[in-house]
Structure formats: structure tokens, C-alpha cells
Enzyme design. Structure first.
Site, PDB file in Angstrom:
ATOM      1  NE  ARG A  49       0.311   1.273   3.333  1.00 33.59           N
ATOM      2  CZ  ARG A  49       1.304   2.120   3.526  1.00 33.59           C
ATOM      3  NH1 ARG A  49       2.558   1.693   3.562  1.00 33.59           N
ATOM      4  NH2 ARG A  49       1.097   3.416   3.684  1.00 33.59           N
ATOM      5  N   GLY A  50       0.287   2.393  -0.086  1.00 32.81           N
ATOM      6  CA  GLY A  50       1.069   3.620  -0.253  1.00 32.81           C
ATOM      7  C   GLY A  50       1.104   3.941  -1.741  1.00 32.81           C
ATOM      8  CB  ALA A  51       0.280   7.049  -3.569  1.00 31.24           C
ATOM      9  CD  GLN A 179      -2.755   2.726   6.889  1.00 28.54           C
ATOM     10  OE1 GLN A 179      -3.306   3.077   7.934  1.00 28.54           O
ATOM     11  NE2 GLN A 179      -3.420   2.569   5.767  1.00 28.54           N
ATOM     12  CG  ASP A 220      -3.110   8.236  -1.136  1.00 29.93           C
ATOM     13  OD1 ASP A 220      -2.990   8.674   0.020  1.00 29.93           O
ATOM     14  OD2 ASP A 220      -2.719   7.111  -1.498  1.00 29.93           O
ATOM     15  CG  ASN A 230      -2.355  11.638   2.840  1.00 35.90           C
ATOM     16  OD1 ASN A 230      -1.845  10.742   2.168  1.00 35.90           O
ATOM     17  ND2 ASN A 230      -1.950  11.894   4.072  1.00 35.90           N
ATOM     18  CE  LYS A 231      -4.799   5.654   4.700  1.00 39.53           C
ATOM     19  NZ  LYS A 231      -5.808   4.829   3.987  1.00 39.53           N
TER      20      LYS A 231
HETATM   21  O1  MRU Z   1      -4.348   3.209   2.403  1.00 38.42           O
HETATM   22  P1  MRU Z   1      -2.866   3.409   2.216  1.00 38.42           P
HETATM   23  O2  MRU Z   1      -2.048   2.804   3.299  1.00 38.42           O
HETATM   24  O3  MRU Z   1      -2.424   2.994   0.825  1.00 38.42           O
HETATM   25  O4  MRU Z   1      -2.697   4.984   2.297  1.00 38.42           O
HETATM   26  C1  MRU Z   1      -1.422   5.543   2.204  1.00 38.42           C
HETATM   27  C2  MRU Z   1      -1.429   7.021   2.351  1.00 38.42           C
HETATM   28  O5  MRU Z   1      -2.462   7.636   2.521  1.00 38.42           O
HETATM   29  C3  MRU Z   1      -0.126   7.749   2.180  1.00 38.42           C
HETATM   30  O6  MRU Z   1      -0.083   8.893   2.978  1.00 38.42           O
HETATM   31  C4  MRU Z   1       0.017   8.153   0.706  1.00 38.42           C
HETATM   32  O7  MRU Z   1      -0.151   7.032  -0.123  1.00 38.42           O
HETATM   33  C5  MRU Z   1       1.276   8.805   0.409  1.00 38.42           C
HETATM   34  S1  MRU Z   1       2.576   7.571   0.325  1.00 38.42           S
HETATM   35  C6  MRU Z   1       4.003   8.285  -0.001  1.00 38.42           C
END
Ligand code: MRU
Length: 330
Positions: A49-51, A179, A220, A230-231
Site C-alpha cells: 500500500r502507499g501511493a 499504518q 494519494d 490523503n489518508k
Molecule cells: O491506504 P494506504 O495505506 O495505501 O494509504 C497511504 C497514504 O495515505 C499515504 O499517505 C500516501 O499514499 C502517500 S505515500 C508516499
């Protein structure tokens, strides 16, 4: 110290190994992924996960499709359907499209994408480090695990700590998926950075007591005016930081800007199962059957941002002009 990476590609076997982030920090176990369908499932189920990390994983999902003789169109469809919010996934798949039917070309492009993630994040970390100092607060996970590179917001924090600018990090646990608690705390501990875990609801208290000098988060998907997804929990932090006069930064590669969106209104927000709210790692924390709502992201209006940290430098308002200049001619 060995570099922390969320994945590795075994070219000989044609297997993409994902560090199973659902099992961190208790266990560092890798999951083999052999087909695009398996990759789409792994992304949906948050193995990775993470963009930026899901962008690179999706690109390698297309490489796997070629290796296994899967129809590229169907592989692309499955991967696009895995998660809706992070634009990096769609950006990566758009880049892979010219290489449909070309195994070598698709592998070259996926590797190039991964390398670019590393290069842009090195630049983001260096630019971001310049604006951070003292005690900073971050949300969710934006380090190497979320990216496959150095990290965006957390990359800047790690660099600022190396330079002696940041002395302590407040880590929001990031309910409901944790996370922050599971992944960011793990990365900061490994890097030896002084940090303290808080529940998300403690941020206002700390800001009110003057214990937060800057907030920095990842992105994201950002619209051309600087509004961004974002999250979940990011918007609340932005409002709190604004109220307390604390600088609030978003760090992202410019590939996380969606050039089709003028404002954040059009950004799709993923809704995940309510069980991720009613249960903590399988254990119920609410009465059985109690309804729960789980938007996985929120939208933060650009007016709450002090600066946008990109690989081309730190952008300041007016963000629409600054972003257009940074993105260059379309
Ligand atoms: O649901 P996730 O864990 O994929 O969400 C991740 C985030 O919201 C991060 O802040 C975002 O992807 C930026 S990662 C460099």
C-alpha cells in the site's frame, strides 16, 4: 543497515515478492505474486500500500501478465480496479500501455518507473528537509514501505533528522488501519529517529501545548489547485494546524498530481469494509453487528497548506500557478 524495501523482483523465476505489510511489525514475511490477478488482489488487500508503491507494483503486475501469457487488456482492467484513490496506480498503468505485448519493453519500463520513484524521492527528501525543524508530526505511512524508494513525507523527516534539524517525531497511529503505529513507527525505529506514538485524537492537545512545530503528510492524489486526498485524518490535522498557526506541508512526486482535475472535488474516495473499524486486527472493538463507516481517505483544501514539497522544490501559494509551472507544458 539493510535498506527497507516493500518488494523485490526475481527475474529468473518471474516472481514479484511483496513484503506482507498486513503482518508488520510482528513479522517480516514475503508473499510471492505470479500473475496480474494476484497483484490486483494483493493491492486491494493491502499487502502492499502507499501511493508510489502500488504504482510500481501495478507496473510489475503488467510484467507478470506478459510472463504468464495473460491478456494485457484484462490484466490492466484488474489492476485498475484494485484501489481507486491513489493516482500513481493509473499513472503507472498508462505508462505500461505502449508496451502491451512486449515483455522486454514492459520490464524495462517497470524498472525505469521504480528508478524514477527513487530519484524523485531523494530530491523530495532534500527539499523537504529544509523546511522542517524541531518536533514534527506525521500521519499514515509515507516512508520506504509506502514507496519503494526513500519515502516522501517520511523521507523528508528522515533526511531532516540526519541533518540535525528534526529532533523528535510525533507519529499518529492512523486509525483504523494503523499504518502510523505499525509501519511508520517500525521505519523510524529502524532508522534510530526519536519518535513517539500518539492516537490521532491527541494531535490537537499537543499542538495547543506548542509541542508541534510542523506537520508533514503524503498525498494519494492532488488536483491542479493543490486540493488533495490523503489518508483519513489528514483533513482534521490540516484544520488543527491552521487553527494553531503551525506550518502544514504535503510532500509528493509531481506524478501524484492529476492533471485532469482542477479541484479536489473529483477525487474518488475509497470506502473500505466497516469491519476494519469494528475490528482491530481481527479482534472486535464494537458490539457484534454494529454499523461502521470507513472512508479510507479524506480531502484537504489547498488553503490549509503552507507548502507543497515536490522533486522540483517547495511550492508556495498561489498553488495553481506554482503547480502549473512545476508540471511544465502538458
Ligand atoms: O491506504 P494506504 O495505506 O495505501 O494509504 C497511504 C497514504 O495515505 C499515504 O499517505 C500516501 O499514499 C502517500 S505515500 C508516499
Amino acid at each position: 543497515m539493510e535498506r527497507l524495501l516493500p518488494f523485490r523482483f526475481d527475474e529468473g523465476e518471474g516472481v514479484f515478492w511483496l513484503l506482507d505489510q498486513r503482518r508488520l511489525p510482528q513479522e517480516e514475511a514475503f508473499l510471492p505474486v505470479r500473475t496480474a490477478g494476484e497483484m490486483a488482489k494483493a493491492i486491494r488487500e493491502m499487502v502492499v500500500r502507499g501511493a508510489p508503491a502500488i504504482g510500481v507494483s501495478a507496473a510489475f503486475g503488467m510484467v507478470l501478465a506478459h510472463l504468464r501469457g495473460e491478456e494485457p487488456e484484462e490484466a490492466d482492467r484488474l489492476l485498475r480496479g484494485s484501489r481507486p484513490t491513489a493516482v500513481n496506480l493509473f499513472h503507472a498503468l498508462d505508462r505500461m500501455r505502449p508496451y502491451w505485448g512486449d515483455l522486454e519493453g514492459s520490464l524495462r519500463e517497470a524498472r525505469a518507473l521504480w528508478r524514477e520513484v527513487e530519484e524523485t524521492e531523494r530530491a523530495i527528501s532534500l527539499h523537504g528537509a529544509r523546511v522542517l525543524r524541531g518536533q514534527v508530526l506525521t500521519h499514515c505511512n509515507t516512508g520506504p514501505l509506502a514507496t519503494g524508494g526513500y519515502g516522501t513525507a517520511l523521507g523528508a523527516i528522515l533526511e531532516a533528522h540526519r541533518q540535525g534539524r528534526v529532533r523528535h517525531v510525533w507519529v499518529g497511529e492512523t486509525r483504523p488501519y494503523l499504518q502510523g503505529a505499525r509501519l511508520t513507527a517500525f521505519e523510524l525505529q529502524r532508522a534510530g529517529v526519536p519518535a513517539t506514538l500518539i492516537t490521532d485524537s491527541m494531535a490537537g492537545f499537543l499542538m495547543g501545548r506548542g509541542q508541534v512545530e510542523a506537520v508533514i503528510v503524503g498525498v494519494d492524489r492532488m488536483a491542479l489547485n493543490g486540493d488533495f486526498a490523503n489518508k483519513i485524518g489528514t483533513y482534521a490535522l490540516a484544520v488543527l494546524a491552521h487553527h494553531h498557526g503551525i506550518p502544514f506541508y504535503a510532500a509528493l512526486p509531481l506524478s501524484s498530481v492529476d492533471p485532469r482535475l482542477e479541484t479536489g472535488e473529483g477525487i474518488p474516495v475509497e470506502e473500505r469494509p466497516g469491519e476494519e473499524v469494528t475490528h482491530l486486527r481481527g479482534l472486535p472493538v464494537a458490539p457484534p453487528g454494529f454499523p461502521a463507516y470507513h472512508p479510507a481517505f479524506d480531502l484537504t483544501p489547498h488553503r490549509f497548506l503552507t507548502g507543497i514539497i515536490t522533486e522540483k522544490g517547495v511550492l508556495y501559494p498561489p498553488f495553481d500557478e506554482a503547480l502549473r509551472d512545476a508540471l511544465g507544458p502538458s
